[in-house]
Each structure stands twice: as structure tokens, then as C-alpha cells.
Design an enzyme around this catalytic site. Structure first.
Site, PDB file in Angstrom:
ATOM      1  N   SER A 418      -4.060   0.610  -0.639  1.00 11.49           N
ATOM      2  CA  SER A 418      -3.350   1.683   0.123  1.00 11.49           C
ATOM      3  C   SER A 418      -3.454   2.766  -0.539  1.00 11.49           C
ATOM      4  CB  SER A 418      -1.661   1.249  -0.321  1.00 11.49           C
ATOM      5  OG  SER A 418      -1.594  -0.095  -0.130  1.00 11.49           O
ATOM      6  N   HIS A 439      -7.076  -0.682   5.761  1.00  8.15           N
ATOM      7  CA  HIS A 439      -5.746  -0.545   5.056  1.00  8.15           C
ATOM      8  C   HIS A 439      -4.831  -1.220   6.332  1.00  8.15           C
ATOM      9  CE1 HIS A 439      -2.026   1.991   3.643  1.00  8.15           C
ATOM     10  NE2 HIS A 439      -2.181   0.653   2.876  1.00  8.15           N
ATOM     11  N   GLU A 451      -5.543   1.366   9.079  1.00 10.45           N
ATOM     12  CA  GLU A 451      -6.195   2.749   8.742  1.00 10.45           C
ATOM     13  C   GLU A 451      -7.763   2.345   8.404  1.00 10.45           C
ATOM     14  OE1 GLU A 451      -2.989   5.979   6.966  1.00 10.45           O
ATOM     15  OE2 GLU A 451      -3.878   4.493   5.615  1.00 10.45           O
ATOM     16  N   ASN A 489       0.405   6.939   3.779  1.00  9.70           N
ATOM     17  CA  ASN A 489       1.027   7.053   2.415  1.00  9.70           C
ATOM     18  C   ASN A 489       1.101   8.487   1.696  1.00  9.70           C
ATOM     19  OD1 ASN A 489       2.043   4.395   2.735  1.00  9.70           O
ATOM     20  ND2 ASN A 489       0.473   3.576   1.646  1.00  9.70           N
TER      21      ASN A 489
END
Ligand code: 3HC
Length: 694
Positions: A418, A439, A451, A489
Site C-alpha cells: 500500500s 494495489h 491501483e 493513501n
């Protein structure tokens, strides 16, 4: 027809007494001005021609009319208005048959509802998906559909925008006859001849009244429907518009109902929600367009997949492939962890089957495609291996080095990290050009976002393979660059930092959560932390550096312990905790912060503007291809409300000058973490937008 041959989107032929009006406007025969005018003219010509006893309306290419031309919305109207075009069908003096293949959607289905009869091939689908664009059907759909399928079914179809199969549509009377696949034209002509031969009446939908009579004087139908769907409709304006238009269909004469529909349609189409939802429609389709990876870029086959780690992420990731019929080998270190992981996957499938979301026998089919193993060597045959182990760089490097030794040449090695630097991970292998990030978002079998992290060395083939694989496993694959936390994130970290700071400065966790919930997110950061567990990153026995660590110290570790930032009852319903309130006050005091009242507006701005600023940095650094990709990350991975178009679009609706001014103010007052990005400054000063769509 008056249109010149090179611009004509329709053509008319008369064969054996039947006029065939063909629409040809790739890619999806959307109702552009050319198409509308062409159909209206064709209908008039065919109506006046005594050689034609009936008229078949059919489309070339992959589909029947897929709706109004969305790209014309917001522009000055040209050509024949859609409602007028549909009236030429319904008012024709001879039978009109709509011949449907592909998808008859929105204005396309409304057109078909203007015909006297509808035939379709088995693979065809129909629907009124306008609600997904923040509008309601605006060319009679809300008035005609309930007259055919009844109020309850029309409410369901129009407020959900679902696509209905030909067979189901035939059951509800929406399709009159299903004809043989691949022989639509012949089938439709035969049907038209039959109607003529039998002297069947012109069935005008506007004149049907039984189903309206049944529903009249029963307002409880609508109230019950609103109540049953309140959660799903929360924040959206269009569903209520749909319901009101269908109420009008029941309570008003047809023409007045049409007027009411138009009024609601006009109100919605000029609003921000519809603008946002139309933007999202195109943004979603932009995602797959990657400038240096044209559609014909070679891809590698992915016929078998390996997964390292049978934890929550690994298991969820595996399910996506099993659902797509791709066999998976999943490797764990210990038998009990492997058994647990496989057990959870099975349980998830069984729960879906119990809810009727999949067939019971499919549970076995899917579980039959997965092989568990304790030996990494068993990944030797996989075309793609995804690592989903604990988030630790040394551990990942060790795993990739081992994997590299057993994976076959040409296999793609992906990390589900992540945050970590995938270039660094790839560097420990002999094939950094075959290493990328993939991801997934938790729960990985549910969330649509993937992702795809492009490393410096990954070949075009490798990247294109991952991007093309995404839709096959039900994901939206957004290409992102290597940076800490990638797109989602990285922006989330900004919001989290401010959420923590706001509760030190004067807000309570439930104030912060409420503001985001009212904005349209499924939940705020503190409720989210309670759900995920507050002990992630907690170091037992050490001095608490975060308020949440202090909660863990007294065994308030989130929902699983019945208490976290909130108190939870046995149904997991959250209530603000007096104890936590006091802990928050004490925390501020210890830090020497004088608490002050903070308005909802400030909370929202402090949470969201730094995200927009971070998004701008991501663009500046080329870590995302475009602002709309960032918005799709937030919509599909974090529950950002579609009707607000994503954070970058939202920034555009607020005005980038306002965002910039606030960032400057906070930079001075709070600290350098608010420093405006150069791109934000440039756009704001030039009066530009990130998306150009708000
Ligand atoms: N208007 C303009 N362009 C459209 C369009 C439309 N209604 N529907 C699709 N397109 C474009 C897409 O943007 C895409 O363009 P691109 O290739 O340049 O990216 C191209 O057509 C192909 O579309 P997809 O990539 O989505 O192709 P699929 O085969 O995956 O899906 C589809 C086809 C199911 C028809 C899907 O495109 C779709 O759902 N379209 C929208 C349908 C819709 O919402 N219709 C209602 C419109 S509103 C309306 O009708 C108002 C009326 O009530 C007055």
C-alpha cells in the site's frame, strides 16, 4: 431524405411492404442531433409511403440506441427534439416495431417505448440508466415505462438504472417477442408482417391505463419505496426526481405527466450533481486511455495466478481471479494459516450464495479453481504472482528474491504493497522489468479500485497486461506512479493528519465523522478506525504517542472489543463515548492546546483542501495521468460520493482560488505541510480548473 449521404446517420429501405429505418452512428448510436433528425425524417417518409405497411426501426453496429448523446448535454439544442422524434413514432399511422440488440438504454429505450411493438434478440438488454447521470429519463420514460411494466417495477428500474435482460423484459411485457440471435432483422420483419396480416391495432403506450388505474390513490406505494431505499439514495437528488415523475404518471393525464417529467429533468440537468455524475461517466472511460500504451500494445497471457499470503488481502485478491475463472495457487507459510484463509474464502462465497448473489453450485466451481500450498515452488507455473504479505520492506525483498528464483521466465511479479517503493522491491530480482505494484483495496473482493503501480523499469507489455486485466477481474485499474502511498493513501494521509489535529484543537471525533458522513462518505476516519481496529500500529506497553494508542491501553480497540472512539451495542450501533470525550479534553490539555469551537465548514475544508493540494502535487510529479484518474481512485476506493465528482472535481466546484487562499492561510498559521503546490497556485491564478468539467 434531405440529409446528404456523407452525414446521414439513418437510411431507409422498403422491402416486401416493410419499411426498414436503419440507424448507423458509431460507436453506440447515441441520439445526436443527426440521429434524431434522421429518424424523424425517416419516420415521416415511411409513414407517407403507401408501399410500406409497417416500419421497423433497427440499428447497425454493436447496439441499439444507447441513449441521448451525453456529450451534447449543456450545449444549445439542435435538430429535432427527442420528445418530438418519439412522437413521430408513436403517432405513425402504421405499426412501428423497434428491433433491439445490444443495449437499448435511456433515450434509446424511450424511443423503443414510442414504437407500437418491441422485439429483441436474447442477448439484448434494456434500461433507463439516467439516474446514474444524476438526471431522470427526460423523453417520456417515466411516463411510458410504468404504463407497460407497472409502478413497482418501474420504480425499481428507473431509480436503479439497472440493465434488464430481454427475457426478463419480455416477462414484464416490455418486449413483445424474442427473436433468434443473429437474425434480428429477419425476425423483426417477420413480426411486422404478422402484425399487419393479423390487423393488430397500433399499441400506443401513452394510451395504456390499467396499470396506472391500479396504482391511483395508493400513495403508500411511493412512501414505502422511499423508505426501503433511503440508505441507497442518501445524498442523491435524482432518485427522488424519478419517484416524483412516476407519481405524476399515476396521478396526471399523459401530456401533463410529460410536462412534469420535463420540469424535473430540467431542474436536475442544470445542477452540480448531474454535472459531477456525467463527468464521472467520462472519467471512468478515460482511465483506460494511457498515452504511451495504445490499445494495440501487446499484452502477456494471464491464465494462471499465484498469490503469496492467504490473509484477508490475499484471500480477497484470489477471489477476484476465481470469479473470472482464472485458477489460483495460494501460498502460505503454515498449514493453519492456509486453512484459515481458504476457509474464509469459502465462507464468503457461501454467504453470497445464501443471499442469492451467486448460484450454490458456483461455490464449488470457484473453490475448485484454487490450490493451497506451503511451498513457493508451486508458483513456478503462474503467469502472474501477487505478493500480499505483511507490510515490511525487508520481508518483501526476501520474498521477492525467493519468488524470482522459482517463477518462470516472463512471469509478472506484483506487490500488493500500500505504501512501499516498488522499484526497490523489484531491484532485488533479476527481472525488475517484470515487477509492478497491484494495489487492491479492502475488502479486495468487493472494492472496485485497483491501483496499477508503474515502476521505472516495467516494460510496456507488463504494464498494459495489468491494466487490461483489471476489467476482466471486475476492477477499475488506475495507473499510478511509485510514491509513498501512491494516489489514494497518499491523499488519505493528509486527511488523517488533519482529522487528528482537529480533535486536538477543539472538535470531537464524532463531529469530524458527522461532517464527512453528511458530505456523503460512508463513514468518517474515527468510525473507520474503530471498524479496522485501533491496535493497528499500537505498541503495547509503550507510551502512547497517539490518542488511539491510549484507547488501546484501556482495551478500547475498536468494534471488535465493543468500544473504541465510540461505544458499541450488540448490534454494533455506535454512540459517542463520555469517557473518550474526557480523554480528548485531557489530551489537548496535556499538549497545551487551548480548545476552540470549530465550525462544520472549517472541519470540511481542513479535511478536504489538503487532499486537493496533495492531488495537485501528485499531478505535478506525474504520479497520476490526469485529475480525473485521481477522482476515480477516490470514488471507487474510498466511497467518495459520485455526486461530488471526486476531490479534484470538488476543488473545481469550490473554486481553486478559495482552496489556494485557505492553504496559504494555514501555511502561515499552522505549518509548512499546507504549502500550496505550484500547480494549484498556477491554476488558481490563471482562473483554470483541474478537470475543466465543473
Ligand atoms: N453519449 C455519448 N457517448 C457515449 C454514450 C452516450 N450516451 N454512451 C457511450 N458513449 C461513448 C463512450 O464515452 C465511449 O467513448 P470512447 O470510446 O471515446 O471512450 C464509447 O461510446 C463506447 O462506450 P463504452 O466504452 O462505455 O462501451 P461499452 O460497450 O463498454 O458500453 C454502453 C456500452 C453500455 C452503451 C455504455 O457506454 C453506456 O452505459 N452508455 C451510457 C448509456 C446511458 O447512460 N444512456 C442514457 C443517456 S441519458 C438519456 O438518454 C437522457 C434521455 O432520457 C433524455
Amino acid at each position: 431524405m434531405s440529409m446528404s449521404a456523407d452525414t446521414a446517420a439513418t437510411s431507409l429501405a422498403i422491402e416486401d411492404g416493410i419499411a426498414i429505418l436503419t440507424v448507423s452512428s458509431p460507436p453506440v448510436n447515441a441520439l445526436s442531433a443527426r440521429v434524431r433528425t434522421g429518424i424523424a425524417e425517416g419516420m415521416r417518409t415511411a409513414s407517407a409511403d403507401p408501399a410500406a405497411k409497417a416500419i421497423v426501426l433497427i440499428c447497425e453496429g454493436r447496439t441499439f440506441i444507447a441513449g441521448a448523446d451525453i456529450s451534447e448535454f449543456g450545449k444549445p439544442p439542435q435538430g429535432t427534439p427527442l420528445a418530438e422524434m418519439i412522437a413521430t413514432l408513436e403517432g405513425a399511422p402504421k405499426p412501428v416495431v423497434a428491433a433491439i440488440h445490444g443495449t437499448a438504454l435511456g433515450g434509446g429505450l424511450e424511443t423503443a417505448l414510442g414504437a407500437h411493438y418491441r422485439v429483441a434478440v436474447p442477448s439484448a438488454k434494456v434500461g433507463l440508466p439516467e439516474v446514474k447521470l444524476g438526471i431522470i429519463p427526460g423523453a417520456g420514460g417515466t411516463q411510458r415505462l410504468p404504463r407497460v411494466v407497472g409502478v413497482q417495477r418501474a420504480l425499481e428500474m428507473i431509480t436503479s438504472g439497472e440493465f434488464v435482460s430481454a427475457a426478463k423484459a419480455a416477462e414484464s411485457g416490455l418486449i413483445d417477442e424474442i427473436v433468434e440471435e443473429g437474425r434480428l432483422r429477419e425476425g423483426a420483419v417477420a413480426f411486422a408482417k404478422k402484425v399487419v396480416a393479423e390487423g393488430r391495432p397500433l399499441k400506443k403506450v401513452r394510451d395504456l391505463s390499467d396499470k396506472m388505474d391500479e396504482a391511483r390513490g395508493k400513495p403508500e406505494i411511493f412512501d414505502a419505496f422511499r423508505k426501503a431505499h433511503a440508505r441507497k439514495f442518501r445524498g442523491f437528488e435524482a432518485p427522488e426526481g424519478c419517484i416524483r415523475a412516476i407519481e405524476a404518471a399515476v396521478n396526471l393525464p399523459f401530456d401533463e405527466g410529460l410536462k412534469k417529467e420535463r420540469e424535473i429533468f430540467n431542474g436536475l440537468i442544470s445542477g452540480t450533481q448531474s454535472k459531477a455524475q456525467r463527468y464521472v461517466f467520462f472519467a471512468e472511460r478515460e482511465v483506460r486511455k494511457i498515452p504511451d500504451l495504445p490499445d494495440d500494445t501487446k499484452t502477456l497471457p494471464v491464465e494462471s495466478v499465484g498469490i503469496i499470503g492467504a490473509g484477508t488481502m490475499g484471500g480477497g485478491i484470489a477471489m477476484n481471479f476465481l470469479n473470472a475463472g482464472i485458477p489460483v495457487t495460494i501460498v502460505e507459510q503454515k498449514q493453519d494459516a492456509l486453512d484459515r484463509g481458504l476457509g474464509i474464502m469459502r465462507k464468503n462465497y457461501e454467504a453470497s450464495a445464501a443471499k442469492g448473489r451467486m448460484k450454490a453450485e458456483d461455490v464449488e466451481t470457484r473453490m475448485g479453481l484454487v490450490t493451497g500450498s506451503l511451498d513457493m515452488k508451486d508458483l513456478g507455473g503462474a503467469d502472474l504472482v501477487i505478493e500480499a504479505i505483511f507490510e515490511n520492506m525487508d520481508l518483501k525483498k526476501e520474498t521477492f528474491a525467493k519468488l524470482d528464483a522459482v517463477a518462470k521466465p516472463g512471469a509478472i511479479l506484483a506487490s500488493n504493497t500500500s505504501y512501499l517503493d516498488v522499484n526497490e522491491i523489484g531491484a532485488v530480482t533479476t527481472r525488475p522489468d517484470h515487477v509492478i505494484g497491484m494495489h487492491f483495496f479492502s475488502p479486495a473482493n468487493v472494492m472496485r479500485l485497483l491501483e496499477v503501480v508503474r515502476t521505472d523499469k516495467a516494460t510496456k507489455e507488463v504494464v498494459a497486461t495489468a491494466v487490461k486485466l483489471a476489467p476482466k477481474i471486475g476492477k477499475l485499474g488506475v495507473l499510478v506512479g511509485v510514491c509513498h502511498g501512491f494516489v489514494g493513501n497518499r491523499m488519505l494521509a493528509q486527511r488523517q493528519r488533519e482529522a487528528n489535529r482537529l480533535i486536538e484543537e477543539g472538535a470531537m471525533p464524532w463531529d469530524v465523522d458527522r461532517v464527512l458522513y453528511e458530505f456523503g462518505l460512508p463513514m468518517g476516519p474515527f468510525a473507520m478506525s474503530d471498524l479496522a481496529g485501533l491496535d493497528i500500529g499500537w505498541q503495547k506497553g509503550q507510551e502512547a504517542t497517539r490518542l488511539r494508542d491510549r484507547l488501546c491501553d484501556i482495551d478500547r480497540r475498536g468494534q471488535k472489543t465493543g468500544a473504541g472512539f465510540y461505544d458499541y451495542d450488540e448490534k454494533r450501533k455506535a454512540t459517542p463515548s463520555k469517557l473518550v470525550e474526557q480523554m480528548v479534553l485531557d489530551w489537548s490539555k496535556e499538549k497545551g492546546i487551548a480548545r476552540r469551537p470549530i465550525s462544520d465548514e472549517e472541519i470540511l475544508q481542513r479535511l478536504v483542501f489538503p487532499m486537493i493540494n496533495e492531488g495537485a502535487k501528485i499531478l505535478e510529479e506525474g504520479k497520476a495521468l490526469r485529475a480525473s484518474d485521481i477522482d476515480m481512485v477516490w470514488i471507487t476506493g474510498y466511497g467518495w460520493p459520485v455526486y461530488r465528482g471526486g476531490p479534484m472535481f470538488y476543488g473545481d466546484t469550490i473554486g481553486l482560488k478559495t482552496v489556494l487562499a485557505k492553504m496559504e492561510e494555514w501555511e502561515k498559521a499552522i505549518g509548512p505541510e499546507f504549502k500550496p503546490s505550484a500547480l494549484l497556485r498556477r491554476k488558481a491564478e490563471a482562473g483554470e480548473q483541474f478537470t475543466g468539467a465543473a
